[in-house]
Design a protein around this motif. Structure first.
Motif, PDB file in Angstrom:
ATOM      1  N   UNK A  88      -5.303  -9.881  -0.603  1.00  0.00           N
ATOM      2  CA  UNK A  88      -4.141  -9.621  -1.513  1.00  0.00           C
ATOM      3  C   UNK A  88      -3.233  -8.583  -1.238  1.00  0.00           C
ATOM      4  N   UNK A  89      -2.159  -8.557  -1.649  1.00  0.00           N
ATOM      5  CA  UNK A  89      -1.205  -7.382  -1.367  1.00  0.00           C
ATOM      6  C   UNK A  89      -1.618  -6.063  -2.018  1.00  0.00           C
ATOM      7  N   UNK A  90      -1.402  -5.065  -1.094  1.00  0.00           N
ATOM      8  CA  UNK A  90      -1.544  -3.727  -1.376  1.00  0.00           C
ATOM      9  C   UNK A  90      -0.581  -3.152  -2.442  1.00  0.00           C
ATOM     10  N   UNK A  91      -1.010  -1.946  -2.842  1.00  0.00           N
ATOM     11  CA  UNK A  91      -0.267  -1.117  -3.822  1.00  0.00           C
ATOM     12  C   UNK A  91       1.174  -0.896  -3.219  1.00  0.00           C
ATOM     13  N   UNK A  92       1.314  -0.395  -2.033  1.00  0.00           N
ATOM     14  CA  UNK A  92       2.424  -0.225  -1.440  1.00  0.00           C
ATOM     15  C   UNK A  92       3.495  -1.173  -1.452  1.00  0.00           C
ATOM     16  N   UNK A  93       3.027  -2.421  -0.961  1.00  0.00           N
ATOM     17  CA  UNK A  93       3.870  -3.623  -1.299  1.00  0.00           C
ATOM     18  C   UNK A  93       4.482  -3.967  -2.654  1.00  0.00           C
ATOM     19  N   UNK A  94       3.540  -3.864  -3.355  1.00  0.00           N
ATOM     20  CA  UNK A  94       4.133  -4.099  -5.030  1.00  0.00           C
ATOM     21  C   UNK A  94       5.041  -2.924  -5.457  1.00  0.00           C
ATOM     22  N   UNK A  95       4.719  -1.789  -5.081  1.00  0.00           N
ATOM     23  CA  UNK A  95       5.478  -0.565  -5.398  1.00  0.00           C
ATOM     24  C   UNK A  95       6.772  -0.648  -4.977  1.00  0.00           C
ATOM     25  N   UNK A  96       7.169  -1.155  -3.572  1.00  0.00           N
ATOM     26  CA  UNK A  96       8.449  -1.393  -3.206  1.00  0.00           C
ATOM     27  C   UNK A  96       9.305  -2.337  -3.954  1.00  0.00           C
ATOM     28  N   UNK A  97       8.380  -3.438  -4.232  1.00  0.00           N
ATOM     29  CA  UNK A  97       9.095  -4.560  -5.039  1.00  0.00           C
ATOM     30  C   UNK A  97       9.614  -3.930  -6.358  1.00  0.00           C
TER      31      UNK A  97
END
Length: 253
Positions: A230-239
């Motif tokens: 699954x997506x990591x926290x970094x990707x989610x925070x960037x979005x």
């Protein structure tokens, strides 16, 4: 599933990337966009091998996709809550029927893949690209070049996600992967991304619909070590950061 809100919950489980991006879009368009994402997931899952216990192979997928085509063409009753809501949205011109049928054509093309990069690119622009184009249509965007930019954005996201999960997808089968090596897929995705950045103005309403570009940019810059995860926290925070920025920006098209 009952009502659009239930579809929203479903999409967050089935397609968390696009659901997160769509959560920053304004109402009432967001409701129709989650409906559209649920439809896209439905026709994409039709391609999964072994989906039918009684009909094996591509024929099962063809039958499921043809059912949706018949519904959209009005030759078969919807008989499905998602289908009924989708038809209502189309009749209200929330997005163009041609864009939605392009999504079906893209999934059908996966079952009879021609195996060359140009055919793959056309499929991506109609499939994941067409999905993002429809998001723009739901937001009321009508400028042709801007919609083309959103299609390129969607195709870039699809290419990036394919690259991210490349080894897993190659083993799984059932999907039309890029007809070449990973480096070629990366380059194709970067071409889509460059087109999207050229045609979508920063701070515009279309920029709100282009949040998947945040993920594609990150995916296309790395290898496949996150395959199947699954997506990591970094990707989610960037979005989230980009999504909040679009909320503060203007709404010019």
């Amino acid at each position: 599933m009952q009502g659009v809100q239930t579809f929203e919950k479903y999409v967050f489980k089935a397609d968390p990337d696009r659901a997160l991006c769509a959560s920053f879009l304004p109402e009432p368009a967001r409701q129709n966009i989650f409906l559209l994402l649920a439809f896209h997931d439905e026709i994409t899952r039709a391609l999964v091998p072994g989906r039918s216990a009684t009909i094996a192979g591509p024929m099962a997928a063809y039958i499921r996709l043809q059912w949706w085509r018949d519904v959209l063409e009005g030759t078969r009753p919807p008989e499905h809550e998602l289908a009924t809501l989708l038809l209502s949205a189309l009749q209200a011109k929330k997005f163009r029927t041609e864009t939605v049928t392009d999504l079906l054509e893209a999934r059908e093309s996966e079952l009879s893949a021609e195996g060359d990069p140009s055919s793959w690119a056309a499929m991506m622009l109609k499939g994941s690209g067409g999905l993002q184009r429809a998001v723009g249509e739901a937001l009321g965007i009508t400028d042709a070049e801007t919609l083309d930019g959103l299609a390129a954005c969607g195709a870039a996201y699809g290419a990036g996600a394919m690259l991210r999960h490349w080894p897993v997808l190659q083993k799984a089968g059932g999907r039309y992967l890029f007809p070449g090596e990973a480096d070629g897929l990366r380059q194709a995705g970067l071409v889509f991304l460059a087109e999207a950045e050229q045609k979508i103005a920063r701070g515009s309403l279309a920029a709100k619909a282009a949040l998947p570009a945040v993920l594609s940019r990150r995916d296309l810059q790395r290898d496949s070590t996150q395959a199947g995860r699954p997506r990591g926290l970094g990707d989610k925070c960037a979005v989230i950061a980009a999504g909040l920025k679009t909320r503060w920006s203007g709404n010019k098209t």
